[in-house]
Design a protein around this motif. Structure first.
Motif, PDB file in Angstrom:
ATOM      1  N   ARG A 102       0.832  -1.206   0.000  1.00  0.00           N
ATOM      2  CA  ARG A 102       0.000   0.000   0.000  1.00  0.00           C
ATOM      3  C   ARG A 102       0.864   1.253   0.000  1.00  0.00           C
ATOM      4  NH1 ARG A 102      -3.459  -2.722   3.729  1.00  0.00           N
ATOM      5  NH2 ARG A 102      -2.519  -1.546   5.444  1.00  0.00           N
ATOM      6  N   HIS A 103       1.917   1.240   0.790  1.00  0.00           N
ATOM      7  CA  HIS A 103       2.809   2.395   0.840  1.00  0.00           C
ATOM      8  C   HIS A 103       3.632   2.506  -0.438  1.00  0.00           C
ATOM      9  CE1 HIS A 103       6.044   5.079   2.171  1.00  0.00           C
ATOM     10  NE2 HIS A 103       5.176   5.517   3.063  1.00  0.00           N
ATOM     11  N   GLY A 109       4.507   7.153  -2.637  1.00  0.00           N
ATOM     12  CA  GLY A 109       5.232   5.948  -2.269  1.00  0.00           C
ATOM     13  C   GLY A 109       6.558   5.792  -2.986  1.00  0.00           C
ATOM     14  N   GLU A 110       7.211   4.662  -2.690  1.00  0.00           N
ATOM     15  CA  GLU A 110       8.555   4.426  -3.205  1.00  0.00           C
ATOM     16  C   GLU A 110       8.594   4.309  -4.724  1.00  0.00           C
ATOM     17  OE1 GLU A 110       7.244   2.981  -0.664  1.00  0.00           O
ATOM     18  OE2 GLU A 110       8.600   3.336   1.040  1.00  0.00           O
ATOM     19  N   LEU A 111       7.587   3.681  -5.344  1.00  0.00           N
ATOM     20  CA  LEU A 111       7.612   3.503  -6.794  1.00  0.00           C
ATOM     21  C   LEU A 111       7.609   4.852  -7.506  1.00  0.00           C
ATOM     22  CD1 LEU A 111       7.551   1.798  -9.313  1.00  0.00           C
ATOM     23  CD2 LEU A 111       5.073   1.583  -9.067  1.00  0.00           C
ATOM     24  N   ASN A 112       6.710   5.733  -7.102  1.00  0.00           N
ATOM     25  CA  ASN A 112       6.666   7.053  -7.727  1.00  0.00           C
ATOM     26  C   ASN A 112       7.924   7.862  -7.419  1.00  0.00           C
ATOM     27  OD1 ASN A 112       4.210   6.685  -8.993  1.00  0.00           O
ATOM     28  ND2 ASN A 112       3.015   7.551  -7.301  1.00  0.00           N
ATOM     29  N   SER A 113       8.489   7.689  -6.234  1.00  0.00           N
ATOM     30  CA  SER A 113       9.733   8.396  -5.888  1.00  0.00           C
ATOM     31  C   SER A 113      10.871   7.957  -6.804  1.00  0.00           C
ATOM     32  CB  SER A 113      10.105   8.135  -4.429  1.00  0.00           C
ATOM     33  OG  SER A 113       9.122   8.648  -3.550  1.00  0.00           O
ATOM     34  N   VAL A 114      10.959   6.646  -7.052  1.00  0.00           N
ATOM     35  CA  VAL A 114      11.998   6.140  -7.954  1.00  0.00           C
ATOM     36  C   VAL A 114      11.799   6.687  -9.367  1.00  0.00           C
ATOM     37  CG1 VAL A 114      12.899   4.066  -9.066  1.00  0.00           C
ATOM     38  CG2 VAL A 114      12.429   4.057  -6.610  1.00  0.00           C
ATOM     39  N   LEU A 115      10.549   6.686  -9.829  1.00  0.00           N
ATOM     40  CA  LEU A 115      10.270   7.208 -11.162  1.00  0.00           C
ATOM     41  C   LEU A 115      10.668   8.670 -11.281  1.00  0.00           C
ATOM     42  CD1 LEU A 115       6.769   5.591 -11.862  1.00  0.00           C
ATOM     43  CD2 LEU A 115       8.962   4.940 -12.871  1.00  0.00           C
ATOM     44  N   ARG A 116      10.413   9.460 -10.266  1.00  0.00           N
ATOM     45  CA  ARG A 116      10.778  10.879 -10.308  1.00  0.00           C
ATOM     46  C   ARG A 116      12.295  11.059 -10.288  1.00  0.00           C
ATOM     47  NH1 ARG A 116       6.338  11.022  -6.422  1.00  0.00           N
ATOM     48  NH2 ARG A 116       4.457  11.832  -7.468  1.00  0.00           N
ATOM     49  N   HIS A 117      12.980  10.215  -9.516  1.00  0.00           N
ATOM     50  CA  HIS A 117      14.433  10.349  -9.397  1.00  0.00           C
ATOM     51  C   HIS A 117      15.161   9.951 -10.677  1.00  0.00           C
ATOM     52  CE1 HIS A 117      13.871  10.811  -5.013  1.00  0.00           C
ATOM     53  NE2 HIS A 117      15.066  11.375  -5.049  1.00  0.00           N
ATOM     54  N   VAL A 118      14.560   9.093 -11.486  1.00  0.00           N
ATOM     55  CA  VAL A 118      15.221   8.674 -12.733  1.00  0.00           C
ATOM     56  C   VAL A 118      14.687   9.439 -13.936  1.00  0.00           C
ATOM     57  CG1 VAL A 118      15.681   6.373 -11.830  1.00  0.00           C
ATOM     58  CG2 VAL A 118      13.571   6.780 -13.112  1.00  0.00           C
ATOM     59  N   GLY A 119      13.936  10.508 -13.678  1.00  0.00           N
ATOM     60  CA  GLY A 119      13.452  11.352 -14.758  1.00  0.00           C
ATOM     61  C   GLY A 119      12.193  10.880 -15.437  1.00  0.00           C
ATOM     62  N   LEU A 120      11.473   9.953 -14.798  1.00  0.00           N
ATOM     63  CA  LEU A 120      10.225   9.440 -15.371  1.00  0.00           C
ATOM     64  C   LEU A 120       9.029   9.865 -14.532  1.00  0.00           C
ATOM     65  CD1 LEU A 120      11.393   5.820 -16.313  1.00  0.00           C
ATOM     66  CD2 LEU A 120      11.161   7.799 -17.831  1.00  0.00           C
ATOM     67  N   GLY A 121       9.097  11.075 -14.009  1.00  0.00           N
ATOM     68  CA  GLY A 121       8.027  11.572 -13.148  1.00  0.00           C
ATOM     69  C   GLY A 121       6.678  11.613 -13.832  1.00  0.00           C
ATOM     70  N   ALA A 122       6.667  11.707 -15.172  1.00  0.00           N
ATOM     71  CA  ALA A 122       5.391  11.749 -15.894  1.00  0.00           C
ATOM     72  C   ALA A 122       4.618  10.449 -15.746  1.00  0.00           C
ATOM     73  CB  ALA A 122       5.645  12.033 -17.376  1.00  0.00           C
ATOM     74  N   ALA A 124       4.480   8.744 -12.899  1.00  0.00           N
ATOM     75  CA  ALA A 124       4.008   8.613 -11.517  1.00  0.00           C
ATOM     76  C   ALA A 124       2.501   8.823 -11.461  1.00  0.00           C
ATOM     77  CB  ALA A 124       4.720   9.624 -10.627  1.00  0.00           C
ATOM     78  N   GLN A 125       1.836   7.996 -10.692  1.00  0.00           N
ATOM     79  CA  GLN A 125       0.383   8.063 -10.590  1.00  0.00           C
ATOM     80  C   GLN A 125      -0.089   7.307  -9.352  1.00  0.00           C
ATOM     81  OE1 GLN A 125      -1.381   5.613 -13.891  1.00  0.00           O
ATOM     82  NE2 GLN A 125       0.790   5.421 -14.464  1.00  0.00           N
ATOM     83  N   PRO A 126      -1.324   7.510  -8.950  1.00  0.00           N
ATOM     84  CA  PRO A 126      -1.858   6.751  -7.799  1.00  0.00           C
ATOM     85  C   PRO A 126      -2.206   5.329  -8.226  1.00  0.00           C
ATOM     86  CG  PRO A 126      -3.547   8.214  -8.665  1.00  0.00           C
ATOM     87  CD  PRO A 126      -2.287   8.525  -9.429  1.00  0.00           C
ATOM     88  N   TRP A 127      -1.255   4.441  -8.153  1.00  0.00           N
ATOM     89  CA  TRP A 127      -1.378   3.122  -8.756  1.00  0.00           C
ATOM     90  C   TRP A 127      -2.571   2.329  -8.234  1.00  0.00           C
ATOM     91  CZ3 TRP A 127       1.688   2.186 -12.833  1.00  0.00           C
ATOM     92  CH2 TRP A 127       2.823   2.984 -12.972  1.00  0.00           C
ATOM     93  N   ILE A 128      -2.830   2.373  -6.931  1.00  0.00           N
ATOM     94  CA  ILE A 128      -3.959   1.612  -6.386  1.00  0.00           C
ATOM     95  C   ILE A 128      -5.156   2.514  -6.099  1.00  0.00           C
ATOM     96  CG2 ILE A 128      -2.539  -0.210  -5.409  1.00  0.00           C
ATOM     97  CD1 ILE A 128      -2.722   1.153  -2.719  1.00  0.00           C
ATOM     98  N   TYR A 211      -8.151  -7.700  -0.964  1.00  0.00           N
ATOM     99  CA  TYR A 211      -8.859  -7.125   0.177  1.00  0.00           C
ATOM    100  C   TYR A 211      -7.924  -6.309   1.059  1.00  0.00           C
ATOM    101  CZ  TYR A 211     -11.941  -6.562   4.152  1.00  0.00           C
ATOM    102  OH  TYR A 211     -12.701  -6.007   5.162  1.00  0.00           O
ATOM    103  N   LEU A 212      -6.735  -6.818   1.303  1.00  0.00           N
ATOM    104  CA  LEU A 212      -5.804  -6.138   2.189  1.00  0.00           C
ATOM    105  C   LEU A 212      -5.157  -4.913   1.552  1.00  0.00           C
ATOM    106  CD1 LEU A 212      -4.049  -9.262   3.740  1.00  0.00           C
ATOM    107  CD2 LEU A 212      -5.658  -7.737   4.896  1.00  0.00           C
ATOM    108  N   VAL A 213      -5.003  -4.934   0.230  1.00  0.00           N
ATOM    109  CA  VAL A 213      -4.321  -3.829  -0.443  1.00  0.00           C
ATOM    110  C   VAL A 213      -5.302  -2.767  -0.927  1.00  0.00           C
ATOM    111  CG1 VAL A 213      -2.834  -3.198  -2.389  1.00  0.00           C
ATOM    112  CG2 VAL A 213      -2.395  -5.308  -1.118  1.00  0.00           C
ATOM    113  N   THR A 214      -6.420  -3.176  -1.530  1.00  0.00           N
ATOM    114  CA  THR A 214      -7.341  -2.194  -2.123  1.00  0.00           C
ATOM    115  C   THR A 214      -8.764  -2.301  -1.598  1.00  0.00           C
ATOM    116  OG1 THR A 214      -7.868  -3.703  -3.945  1.00  0.00           O
ATOM    117  CG2 THR A 214      -6.009  -2.197  -4.258  1.00  0.00           C
ATOM    118  N   ILE A 215      -9.065  -3.322  -0.789  1.00  0.00           N
ATOM    119  CA  ILE A 215     -10.422  -3.579  -0.277  1.00  0.00           C
ATOM    120  C   ILE A 215     -11.418  -3.684  -1.428  1.00  0.00           C
ATOM    121  CG2 ILE A 215     -12.027  -3.010   1.587  1.00  0.00           C
ATOM    122  CD1 ILE A 215     -10.094  -1.064   2.691  1.00  0.00           C
ATOM    123  N   GLY A 216     -10.974  -4.225  -2.561  1.00  0.00           N
ATOM    124  CA  GLY A 216     -11.870  -4.411  -3.692  1.00  0.00           C
ATOM    125  C   GLY A 216     -12.067  -3.176  -4.548  1.00  0.00           C
ATOM    126  N   GLY A 217     -11.520  -2.060  -4.154  1.00  0.00           N
ATOM    127  CA  GLY A 217     -11.697  -0.818  -4.894  1.00  0.00           C
ATOM    128  C   GLY A 217     -10.512  -0.526  -5.792  1.00  0.00           C
TER     129      GLY A 217
END
Length: 271
Positions: A102-103, A109-122, A124-128, A211-217
């Motif tokens: 979830r984090h 979160g870490e995935l979007n932070s990595v994308l921004r640091h390697v120049g792929l900030g475009a 980045a998105q709310p994945w879940i 259920y634990l990550v997105t609760i079905g949403g």
């Protein structure tokens, strides 16, 4: 076995009731719950998600598991460490890993932070947090979690291969890819069929990760049959409806298992 069959029979009986799980004298509705299911758009969304989930995760896990098994059957340095790394996700409880995922896939979160640091900030998105990417994230988590099982089964099956056949193929000039496609892969048919059955049943009863990550949403984008049964039975108190969903889930699991087994036998007979 008797307890299991009694539970199935009792669930079938409950599926004919309009029951909230508490009322002492619930009314009988016959096949009303099943008729309602046929006109339930969320149920059909859950079926579609389950089918997509099975196809994607099974194909990816099969490819990765077979490739890992082939690589680790060679004289690879630190092979034991690689085996542990591949299998480790299998023994980690989803309840422990869910907060991490979830984090990791959160907007900050870490995935979007990595994308921004390697120049792929475009990218980045709310994945879940959006319907377009939530289901692929659940698929990716499942592949990470269960590829170790596929790898172990393929690795064990490869130990049963006749080494003389592989050596003969090499002497005839067959390369690694040719040997994999023409010799190793056909010999893995029984293991693949077993994995297909396990994958199909696992997809039908998928519950913990979505259920634990997105609760079905969001907006039912990661709703599966398992999460929908829980949602209708526990939070919404539609126990009769949830029981009807459970019976449909059981029937679907039986049909898929039989179909996959028969398909595997027919192909083997043709060969």
């Amino acid at each position: 076995m008797g307890v299991i069959y009694y539970g199935i029979g009792y669930t079938g009986y409950i599926s004919t009731l309009n029951w909230d799980g508490i009322s002492p004298d619930p009314p009988h509705v016959g096949a009303g719950n099943y008729t309602r299911i046929l006109h339930d758009p969320v149920f059909w969304d859950a079926v579609r998600h389950t089918a997509e989930f099975f196809v994607v995760t099974f194909v990816v896990q099969t490819v990765l598991g077979l490739v890992f098994a082939v690589l680790l059957h060679t004289r690879l340095k630190l092979a034991v460490i690689y085996k542990v790394i591949i299998f480790m996700p299998v023994v980690l409880a989803p309840a422990i890993m869910a907060p991490v995922f979830r984090h990791m896939f959160a907007p900050d979160g870490e995935l979007n932070s990595v994308l921004r640091h390697v120049g792929l900030g475009a990218l980045a998105q709310p994945w879940i947090g959006q319907t377009s990417t939530a289901l692929p994230v659940i698929m990716a988590i499942t592949v990470w979690e269960w590829t170790g099982v596929t790898f172990v089964l393929y690795y064990a099956a490869m130990t049963q291969l006749e080494q003389s056949v592989l050596e003969a193929a090499k002497m005839d000039g067959a390369g690694n890819i040719r040997t994999l496609v023409s010799i190793i892969w056909p010999e893995m048919r029984g293991t693949t069929v077993a994995l297909a059955i396990l994958g199909a049943i696992g997809a039908l009863k998928t519950f913990d990760v979505p259920y634990l990550v997105t609760i079905g949403g969001p907006n039912y984008a990661t709703e599966f049959l398992g999460t929908y049964i829980y949602r209708m039975t526990i939070p919404l108190d539609h126990v009769g409806y949830g029981a009807a969903l459970s019976i449909i889930l059981l029937v679907a699991a039986l049909i898929i298992s039989i179909a996959v087994q028969l398909g595997g036998r027919e192909r083997k007979a043709r060969d």
